[in-house]
Design a protein around this motif. Structure first.
Motif, PDB file in Angstrom:
ATOM      1  N   VAL A 212       0.885  -1.235   0.092  1.00  0.00           N
ATOM      2  CA  VAL A 212       0.080  -0.031  -0.239  1.00  0.00           C
ATOM      3  C   VAL A 212       0.797   1.217   0.006  1.00  0.00           C
ATOM      4  CG1 VAL A 212      -1.737   1.107   1.166  1.00  0.00           C
ATOM      5  CG2 VAL A 212      -1.709  -1.261   1.350  1.00  0.00           C
ATOM      6  N   GLU A 213       0.711   2.028  -1.132  1.00  0.00           N
ATOM      7  CA  GLU A 213       1.753   3.319  -1.320  1.00  0.00           C
ATOM      8  C   GLU A 213       0.804   4.488  -0.746  1.00  0.00           C
ATOM      9  OE1 GLU A 213       4.628   5.782  -4.115  1.00  0.00           O
ATOM     10  OE2 GLU A 213       3.740   3.765  -4.769  1.00  0.00           O
ATOM     11  N   ALA A 214       1.224   5.212   0.145  1.00  0.00           N
ATOM     12  CA  ALA A 214       0.413   6.419   0.700  1.00  0.00           C
ATOM     13  C   ALA A 214       0.880   7.374  -0.120  1.00  0.00           C
ATOM     14  CB  ALA A 214       0.887   6.582   2.160  1.00  0.00           C
ATOM     15  N   PRO A 215      -0.082   8.346  -0.392  1.00  0.00           N
ATOM     16  CA  PRO A 215       0.069   9.411  -1.292  1.00  0.00           C
ATOM     17  C   PRO A 215       0.820  10.660  -0.637  1.00  0.00           C
ATOM     18  CG  PRO A 215      -2.285   9.627  -0.556  1.00  0.00           C
ATOM     19  CD  PRO A 215      -1.585   8.323   0.163  1.00  0.00           C
ATOM     20  N   THR A 216       0.803  10.567   0.750  1.00  0.00           N
ATOM     21  CA  THR A 216       1.684  11.879   1.501  1.00  0.00           C
ATOM     22  C   THR A 216       2.395  11.098   2.767  1.00  0.00           C
ATOM     23  OG1 THR A 216       1.316  13.839   2.945  1.00  0.00           O
ATOM     24  CG2 THR A 216      -0.476  12.164   2.778  1.00  0.00           C
ATOM     25  N   SER A 217       3.315  11.785   3.022  1.00  0.00           N
ATOM     26  CA  SER A 217       4.173  11.478   4.322  1.00  0.00           C
ATOM     27  C   SER A 217       3.975  12.014   5.579  1.00  0.00           C
ATOM     28  CB  SER A 217       5.536  11.512   4.048  1.00  0.00           C
ATOM     29  OG  SER A 217       6.107  10.566   3.268  1.00  0.00           O
ATOM     30  N   TRP A 218       2.557  12.923   5.505  1.00  0.00           N
ATOM     31  CA  TRP A 218       2.307  13.788   6.606  1.00  0.00           C
ATOM     32  C   TRP A 218       1.897  12.974   7.671  1.00  0.00           C
ATOM     33  CZ3 TRP A 218       3.786  18.431   7.326  1.00  0.00           C
ATOM     34  CH2 TRP A 218       4.015  19.340   6.354  1.00  0.00           C
ATOM     35  N   ALA A 219       1.278  11.601   7.347  1.00  0.00           N
ATOM     36  CA  ALA A 219       0.930  10.516   8.391  1.00  0.00           C
ATOM     37  C   ALA A 219       1.925  10.296   9.270  1.00  0.00           C
ATOM     38  CB  ALA A 219       0.196   9.447   7.800  1.00  0.00           C
ATOM     39  N   ALA A 220       3.514  10.449   9.008  1.00  0.00           N
ATOM     40  CA  ALA A 220       4.387  10.205   9.697  1.00  0.00           C
ATOM     41  C   ALA A 220       4.469  11.096  10.830  1.00  0.00           C
ATOM     42  CB  ALA A 220       5.823  10.179   8.987  1.00  0.00           C
ATOM     43  N   THR A 221       3.631  10.963  11.904  1.00  0.00           N
ATOM     44  CA  THR A 221       3.290  11.833  13.009  1.00  0.00           C
ATOM     45  C   THR A 221       2.983  11.021  14.431  1.00  0.00           C
ATOM     46  OG1 THR A 221       2.176  13.733  13.590  1.00  0.00           O
ATOM     47  CG2 THR A 221       0.792  12.280  12.704  1.00  0.00           C
ATOM     48  N   ALA A 222       3.213  11.428  15.352  1.00  0.00           N
ATOM     49  CA  ALA A 222       3.099  10.945  16.564  1.00  0.00           C
ATOM     50  C   ALA A 222       1.490  10.332  16.649  1.00  0.00           C
ATOM     51  CB  ALA A 222       3.384  11.593  17.962  1.00  0.00           C
ATOM     52  N   GLY A 223       1.337   9.341  17.051  1.00  0.00           N
ATOM     53  CA  GLY A 223      -0.191   8.761  17.318  1.00  0.00           C
ATOM     54  C   GLY A 223      -0.670   8.081  16.031  1.00  0.00           C
ATOM     55  N   SER A 224      -0.084   8.279  14.888  1.00  0.00           N
ATOM     56  CA  SER A 224      -0.842   7.760  13.639  1.00  0.00           C
ATOM     57  C   SER A 224      -0.739   6.239  13.685  1.00  0.00           C
ATOM     58  CB  SER A 224       0.157   8.197  12.516  1.00  0.00           C
ATOM     59  OG  SER A 224      -0.143   7.809  11.437  1.00  0.00           O
ATOM     60  N   GLY A 225       0.221   5.597  14.003  1.00  0.00           N
ATOM     61  CA  GLY A 225       0.227   4.038  14.264  1.00  0.00           C
ATOM     62  C   GLY A 225      -0.881   3.569  15.125  1.00  0.00           C
ATOM     63  N   LEU A 267      -6.719  13.261   3.372  1.00  0.00           N
ATOM     64  CA  LEU A 267      -7.831  14.089   2.988  1.00  0.00           C
ATOM     65  C   LEU A 267      -7.728  14.880   4.283  1.00  0.00           C
ATOM     66  CD1 LEU A 267     -10.806  14.462   2.328  1.00  0.00           C
ATOM     67  CD2 LEU A 267     -11.635  12.713   3.699  1.00  0.00           C
ATOM     68  N   ALA A 268      -7.379  14.450   5.409  1.00  0.00           N
ATOM     69  CA  ALA A 268      -7.277  15.430   6.603  1.00  0.00           C
ATOM     70  C   ALA A 268      -6.096  16.476   6.536  1.00  0.00           C
ATOM     71  CB  ALA A 268      -7.151  14.605   7.776  1.00  0.00           C
ATOM     72  N   ALA A 269      -5.001  16.039   5.851  1.00  0.00           N
ATOM     73  CA  ALA A 269      -4.074  16.803   5.754  1.00  0.00           C
ATOM     74  C   ALA A 269      -4.169  18.141   4.839  1.00  0.00           C
ATOM     75  CB  ALA A 269      -2.682  16.220   5.308  1.00  0.00           C
ATOM     76  N   ASP A 270      -5.037  17.857   3.686  1.00  0.00           N
ATOM     77  CA  ASP A 270      -5.182  18.991   2.729  1.00  0.00           C
ATOM     78  C   ASP A 270      -4.093  19.634   2.370  1.00  0.00           C
ATOM     79  OD1 ASP A 270      -7.230  20.355   1.115  1.00  0.00           O
ATOM     80  OD2 ASP A 270      -7.308  21.868   2.676  1.00  0.00           O
ATOM     81  N   GLY A 271      -2.913  18.850   2.087  1.00  0.00           N
ATOM     82  CA  GLY A 271      -2.007  19.293   1.674  1.00  0.00           C
ATOM     83  C   GLY A 271      -0.783  19.890   2.672  1.00  0.00           C
ATOM     84  N   GLY A 272      -0.873  19.750   3.828  1.00  0.00           N
ATOM     85  CA  GLY A 272      -0.294  20.383   4.867  1.00  0.00           C
ATOM     86  C   GLY A 272      -0.064  19.461   6.104  1.00  0.00           C
ATOM     87  N   PRO A 273       0.358  19.869   7.201  1.00  0.00           N
ATOM     88  CA  PRO A 273       0.515  18.798   8.423  1.00  0.00           C
ATOM     89  C   PRO A 273      -0.911  18.336   8.964  1.00  0.00           C
ATOM     90  CG  PRO A 273       1.641  20.971   8.565  1.00  0.00           C
ATOM     91  CD  PRO A 273       0.797  21.195   7.570  1.00  0.00           C
ATOM     92  N   VAL A 274      -0.953  17.113   9.377  1.00  0.00           N
ATOM     93  CA  VAL A 274      -2.129  16.731  10.271  1.00  0.00           C
ATOM     94  C   VAL A 274      -1.851  16.040  11.599  1.00  0.00           C
ATOM     95  CG1 VAL A 274      -1.958  14.501   8.683  1.00  0.00           C
ATOM     96  CG2 VAL A 274      -4.082  15.080   9.674  1.00  0.00           C
TER      97      VAL A 274
END
Length: 292
Positions: A212-225, A267-274
């Motif tokens: 599964v390839e993610a379209p963004t790396s903004w999900a690399a954040t605390a609590g994402s896992g 979707l939540a990031a909308d191009g920025g941090p999330v």
């Protein structure tokens, strides 16, 4: 299907069409139990937020009920965030264990909760502080390590490696961990790899390995896992009986959870941090997209 990096296994790219086959809307005769009850043993005094994030994600991913068992502080936080959560023991269709915990700090109460879950005869999702349980886990188990945790998991089976080596060849690393543990392994990353043990028989409609390839790396954040664990746990609980009959189905279910998580982050990031909580809050819109 194409070969991935140095792995000899054929990896199926998991896309929206693939994922849509592994979620379902409630039927006319469904109730909260038939939709799937997820038992959750996560969070701790040191990391209580992990419990909140996992429960939030599970509720938003469609769990009919979340049954949370934990210490007083994370329990209070869970109920404050999700008052529909149940904090008493009872029947469940799957367990999510380990997010926001440390095996080295496991006390008698935590051990008792874990022993109950291990002996419950339902599928398991083991994350973070519960990965040490892999040698005791049944076949119907998903392990969800990141690269650093995978090195520790492999070391428990006598394999020495490091985070850099796992990142160079995540496909082979995930497959090796699956073969050694006998469990399905979801190795988290910008490209998530989900692999079944080579010895696990798979029905014709289920891949033995998915990517599964993610379209963004903004999900690399605390609590994402922690959020990912809740999503996967809810999807597993909804299909518990089928998983117990054919544990290889966990590859498709876990890959679908990773796909939902990645698109919710986009979707939540909308191009920025999330922040992680916003990823969880975007999950229902992604589920609706798959059902549409």
């Amino acid at each position: 299907m194409a070969s991935d990096e140095g792995s000899a296994v054929s990896w199926r790219g998991w896309d929206e069409l693939e994922a849509s086959a592994w979620v379902r809307a409630p039927r006319a005769d469904d109730d909260k139990y038939t939709r799937g009850v997820l038992g959750v043993v996560t969070g701790s005094a040191s990391y209580p937020g992990a419990a909140v994030l996992g429960v939030e994600a599970a509720v938003r991913a469609g769990a009919g009920m979340v049954r949370y068992l934990g210490d007083e502080r994370p329990s209070d936080l869970v109920l404050s965030a999700r008052p529909e959560a149940v904090t008493k023991p009872g029947r469940v269709q799957a367990w999510l264990i380990g997010s926001g915990t440390d095996a080295a700090e496991r006390d008698d109460a935590a051990r008792k909760r874990i022993e109950h879950a291990l002996g419950d005869g339902v599928p398991l999702v083991l994350d973070a502080g519960a990965l040490d349980l892999a040698p005791r886990a049944p076949a119907a188990t998903v392990l969800t390590p990141h690269a650093g945790e995978l090195t520790t998991l492999l070391a428990a089976f006598g394999v020495r490696t490091d985070r850099a080596s796992v990142r160079v060849d995540p496909a082979s690393s995930a497959q090796r961990a699956a073969d050694l543990s006998g469990c399905v392994v979801l190795l988290k990353g910008r490209i998530t790899h989900v692999a079944a043990p080579s010895s696990m028989a798979a029905p014709s409609d289920v891949p033995v390995a998915a990517r599964v390839e993610a379209p963004t790396s903004w999900a690399a954040t605390a609590g994402s896992g922690d959020v990912l664990g809740g999503i996967v746990g809810a999807l597993v609980a909804a299909q518990s009986e089928a998983v117990l009959e054919e544990p290889a189905r966990l590859v498709a279910i876990a890959a679908t959870g990773a796909w939902v998580h990645a698109r919710a982050a986009e979707l939540a990031a909308d191009g920025g941090p999330v922040p992680a909580l916003d990823i969880a809050r975007a999950v229902p819109r992604i589920i609706a997209r798959l059902l549409g």
